[in-house]
Design an enzyme around this catalytic site. Sequence first.
Site, PDB file in Angstrom:
ATOM      1  N   PRO A  13       6.760 -20.946 -57.462  1.00  0.00           N
ATOM      2  CA  PRO A  13       6.088 -22.079 -57.047  1.00  0.00           C
ATOM      3  C   PRO A  13       4.530 -22.032 -57.396  1.00  0.00           C
ATOM      4  CG  PRO A  13       7.593 -21.573 -55.413  1.00  0.00           C
ATOM      5  CD  PRO A  13       7.680 -20.450 -56.387  1.00  0.00           C
ATOM      6  N   ASN A  14       4.131 -23.201 -57.994  1.00  0.00           N
ATOM      7  CA  ASN A  14       2.610 -23.332 -58.455  1.00  0.00           C
ATOM      8  C   ASN A  14       2.179 -22.167 -59.379  1.00  0.00           C
ATOM      9  OD1 ASN A  14       2.260 -25.383 -56.284  1.00  0.00           O
ATOM     10  ND2 ASN A  14       2.609 -23.672 -54.833  1.00  0.00           N
ATOM     11  N   ARG A  21      -5.224 -24.511 -60.355  1.00  0.00           N
ATOM     12  CA  ARG A  21      -5.346 -24.073 -58.868  1.00  0.00           C
ATOM     13  C   ARG A  21      -6.383 -22.920 -58.571  1.00  0.00           C
ATOM     14  NH1 ARG A  21      -0.088 -20.099 -57.362  1.00  0.00           N
ATOM     15  NH2 ARG A  21      -0.949 -20.571 -55.415  1.00  0.00           N
ATOM     16  N   TYR A  26      -7.238 -17.342 -58.966  1.00  0.00           N
ATOM     17  CA  TYR A  26      -6.304 -16.909 -59.991  1.00  0.00           C
ATOM     18  C   TYR A  26      -6.730 -17.017 -61.354  1.00  0.00           C
ATOM     19  CZ  TYR A  26      -3.224 -17.495 -56.050  1.00  0.00           C
ATOM     20  OH  TYR A  26      -2.573 -17.336 -54.766  1.00  0.00           O
ATOM     21  N   ASN A  78       7.103 -12.966 -60.329  1.00  0.00           N
ATOM     22  CA  ASN A  78       5.958 -13.234 -59.558  1.00  0.00           C
ATOM     23  C   ASN A  78       6.560 -14.531 -58.555  1.00  0.00           C
ATOM     24  OD1 ASN A  78       3.773 -14.211 -57.987  1.00  0.00           O
ATOM     25  ND2 ASN A  78       2.407 -14.164 -59.477  1.00  0.00           N
ATOM     26  N   ALA A  81       4.407 -17.895 -53.361  1.00  0.00           N
ATOM     27  CA  ALA A  81       4.507 -17.958 -51.973  1.00  0.00           C
ATOM     28  C   ALA A  81       5.860 -17.607 -51.565  1.00  0.00           C
ATOM     29  CB  ALA A  81       4.048 -19.289 -51.201  1.00  0.00           C
ATOM     30  N   HIS A  84       6.710 -14.067 -49.581  1.00  0.00           N
ATOM     31  CA  HIS A  84       6.402 -13.912 -48.152  1.00  0.00           C
ATOM     32  C   HIS A  84       7.347 -14.482 -47.116  1.00  0.00           C
ATOM     33  CE1 HIS A  84       2.573 -13.053 -50.137  1.00  0.00           C
ATOM     34  NE2 HIS A  84       2.303 -14.412 -50.620  1.00  0.00           N
ATOM     35  N   ASP A  91      17.945 -12.082 -51.409  1.00  0.00           N
ATOM     36  CA  ASP A  91      19.114 -11.624 -51.404  1.00  0.00           C
ATOM     37  C   ASP A  91      19.618 -11.843 -52.945  1.00  0.00           C
ATOM     38  OD1 ASP A  91      19.653 -11.326 -48.648  1.00  0.00           O
ATOM     39  OD2 ASP A  91      20.463 -12.817 -48.158  1.00  0.00           O
ATOM     40  N   GLU A 103       8.026  -6.581 -58.874  1.00  0.00           N
ATOM     41  CA  GLU A 103       7.321  -7.868 -58.381  1.00  0.00           C
ATOM     42  C   GLU A 103       5.790  -7.666 -58.644  1.00  0.00           C
ATOM     43  OE1 GLU A 103       7.951  -8.546 -54.049  1.00  0.00           O
ATOM     44  OE2 GLU A 103       5.908  -8.815 -53.881  1.00  0.00           O
ATOM     45  N   HIS A 105       1.683  -9.781 -58.760  1.00  0.00           N
ATOM     46  CA  HIS A 105       0.905 -10.686 -58.253  1.00  0.00           C
ATOM     47  C   HIS A 105      -0.419 -10.730 -58.856  1.00  0.00           C
ATOM     48  CE1 HIS A 105       3.666 -11.551 -54.896  1.00  0.00           C
ATOM     49  NE2 HIS A 105       3.827 -10.093 -54.841  1.00  0.00           N
ATOM     50  N   SER A 107      -3.266 -12.029 -57.764  1.00  0.00           N
ATOM     51  CA  SER A 107      -4.436 -11.491 -56.757  1.00  0.00           C
ATOM     52  C   SER A 107      -3.871 -10.416 -56.037  1.00  0.00           C
ATOM     53  CB  SER A 107      -4.479 -12.996 -55.820  1.00  0.00           C
ATOM     54  OG  SER A 107      -3.497 -13.001 -55.206  1.00  0.00           O
ATOM     55  N   ARG A 112      -5.841 -10.571 -48.935  1.00  0.00           N
ATOM     56  CA  ARG A 112      -6.116 -12.038 -48.438  1.00  0.00           C
ATOM     57  C   ARG A 112      -5.498 -12.345 -46.939  1.00  0.00           C
ATOM     58  NH1 ARG A 112      -3.792 -15.296 -53.318  1.00  0.00           N
ATOM     59  NH2 ARG A 112      -4.747 -16.942 -52.138  1.00  0.00           N
ATOM     60  N   ARG A 116       0.065 -13.179 -46.300  1.00  0.00           N
ATOM     61  CA  ARG A 116       0.335 -12.525 -47.763  1.00  0.00           C
ATOM     62  C   ARG A 116       0.628 -11.079 -47.686  1.00  0.00           C
ATOM     63  NH1 ARG A 116      -0.883 -17.244 -50.792  1.00  0.00           N
ATOM     64  NH2 ARG A 116      -2.652 -18.482 -49.697  1.00  0.00           N
TER      65      ARG A 116
HETATM   66  C1  DQA Z   1       0.822 -14.681 -55.905  1.00  0.00           C
HETATM   67  C2  DQA Z   1       0.066 -14.509 -54.158  1.00  0.00           C
HETATM   68  C3  DQA Z   1       0.796 -15.518 -53.300  1.00  0.00           C
HETATM   69  O1  DQA Z   1       0.383 -14.988 -52.147  1.00  0.00           O
HETATM   70  C4  DQA Z   1       0.628 -16.733 -53.641  1.00  0.00           C
HETATM   71  O2  DQA Z   1       1.223 -17.938 -52.624  1.00  0.00           O
HETATM   72  C5  DQA Z   1       0.896 -17.283 -55.102  1.00  0.00           C
HETATM   73  C6  DQA Z   1       0.494 -16.262 -56.057  1.00  0.00           C
HETATM   74  C7  DQA Z   1      -0.236 -14.098 -56.754  1.00  0.00           C
HETATM   75  O3  DQA Z   1       0.107 -13.813 -58.004  1.00  0.00           O
HETATM   76  O4  DQA Z   1      -1.411 -13.899 -56.587  1.00  0.00           O
HETATM   77  O5  DQA Z   1       1.515 -18.474 -55.441  1.00  0.00           O
HETATM   78  O6  DQA Z   1       1.911 -14.333 -56.146  1.00  0.00           O
END
Ligand code: DQA
Length: 156
Positions: A13-14, A21, A26, A78, A81, A84, A91, A103, A105, A107, A112, A116
């Site tokens: 997401p996002n 954003r 980011y 990635n 959110a 978390h 699963d 995995e 990220h 950031s 943070r 997170r």
């Molecule tokens: C993220 C970190 C997550 O906490 C956040 O919700 C994201 C981006 C990152 O790439 O730093 O959407 O995964």
Amino acid sequence: MVKKRKILVMNGPNLNFLGIREPGIYGRQSYEALVGCLKEQAEKLGVEIECYQSNHEGALIDRIQQAYFEKIDGVVINPGALTHYSYALRDAIASVEPIPFVEVHLSNVMDRESFRHVSVTKEVCIDQISGLGFESYVKGMEKLIAHFRAEDEKNS
Ligand code: DQA
């Protein structure tokens, strides 16, 4: 000729909103720029990649299950959110256990907010890389390639 390994790069997401954003966190580069950069790096590393992004937990789970049947060699994910709190995503990753996941990220999640700091997905991944921007994904691909090599050596 040896068949190229195929890595699936998944974004949750996002992450399609990169560049829009919270650029202070980011960066100013778009999701398309991320995909372009990863395709270039994959070429250099000698692997095939496919990039997939969804804002929906169920769609990400469906893509992971599909990866099992497609015999994808490894996944850089990635989860945004979902990292978390999504036990469903965790699963799904555990369900396709032969496929290694890293995995990543953009950031540094540990620097943070405290929510997170928790990752419910990282324990079912072979590693977690955080805080390096686009480079987190490149390092994720390199981790998978090192993992493939170690597996090949074990099996030879
Ligand atoms: C993220 C970190 C997550 O906490 C956040 O919700 C994201 C981006 C990152 O790439 O730093 O959407 O995964």
